[in-house]
Design a protein around this motif. Structure first.
Motif, PDB file in Angstrom:
ATOM      1  N   GLU A  70       0.871  -1.181   0.000  1.00 26.08           N
ATOM      2  CA  GLU A  70       0.000   0.000   0.000  1.00 26.08           C
ATOM      3  C   GLU A  70       0.900   1.221   0.000  1.00 26.08           C
ATOM      4  N   TYR A  71       0.540   2.190  -0.862  1.00 21.83           N
ATOM      5  CA  TYR A  71       1.383   3.376  -1.008  1.00 21.83           C
ATOM      6  C   TYR A  71       0.498   4.576  -1.317  1.00 21.83           C
ATOM      7  N   ASP A  72       0.792   5.701  -0.673  1.00 21.08           N
ATOM      8  CA  ASP A  72       0.056   6.937  -0.929  1.00 21.08           C
ATOM      9  C   ASP A  72       0.815   7.801  -1.930  1.00 21.08           C
ATOM     10  N   TYR A  73       0.313   7.817  -3.162  1.00 24.32           N
ATOM     11  CA  TYR A  73       0.806   8.750  -4.177  1.00 24.32           C
ATOM     12  C   TYR A  73       0.101  10.087  -3.921  1.00 24.32           C
ATOM     13  N   HIS A  77      -4.454   6.602  -3.331  1.00 23.98           N
ATOM     14  CA  HIS A  77      -3.892   5.547  -2.494  1.00 23.98           C
ATOM     15  C   HIS A  77      -3.876   4.269  -3.323  1.00 23.98           C
ATOM     16  N   ALA A 116       5.925   2.767  -5.250  1.00 22.07           N
ATOM     17  CA  ALA A 116       5.279   1.587  -4.654  1.00 22.07           C
ATOM     18  C   ALA A 116       6.083   0.325  -4.930  1.00 22.07           C
ATOM     19  N   GLU A 119       9.078  -0.690  -2.398  1.00 26.15           N
ATOM     20  CA  GLU A 119       8.759  -1.537  -1.243  1.00 26.15           C
ATOM     21  C   GLU A 119       8.721  -3.006  -1.654  1.00 26.15           C
TER      22      GLU A 119
END
Length: 133
Positions: A70-73, A77, A116, A119
């Motif tokens: 999970e990644y917040d651009y 999200h 993302a 990770e």
């Protein structure tokens, strides 16, 4: 914030992993693992098979779930389900990407990965070193 759910294929052949370079959009020229958005009613595995067929004109075997990243651009999200895969057909054709490479573990840092995917690289390193992260 908008939520986007996607799948990613970590296609392996021997000791190498397949990476693709985006050829369009805000993240043009950045590297990623092939895949894409799930359609309504699809399982992640079905979406991966469809996306790889569309993007690479290839058939894959979805072998094993690896992780969910999970990644917040800035604009959304991202929830990315990542699977270890292998090729059923050897031929790959770049229908959407600018370039592609087969990378060894030591070459993973030789390209500019999407945030993302960075990770995900750490999960792959653990897998290659046969340890848990």
């Amino acid at each position: 914030m908008k939520h986007v759910e996607v799948v990613a294929a970590i296609i392996r052949k021997g000791d190498k992993i397949f990476a693709t370079q985006r050829g369009y959009g805000e993240w043009k020229d950045w590297w990623e693992f092939p895949g894409g958005k799930m359609e309504v009613g699809e399982t992640p595995e079905e979406a991966l098979v469809r996306e790889i067929r569309e993007e690479l004109s290839a058939e894959i075997s979805v072998d094993e779930f690896l992780c969910t990243v999970e990644y917040d651009y800035p604009a959304f999200h991202l929830k990315m389900h990542c699977y270890l895969c292998s090729l059923v057909t050897e031929a790959l054709h770049l229908n959407e990407h600018e370039a592609a490479k087969w990378l060894t573990k030591d070459e993973l840092n030789s390209v500019k990965w999407l945030p993302a995917d960075v990770e995900l690289i750490s999960h792959l390193r653990c897998l290659k070193e046969e340890r848990r992260c």
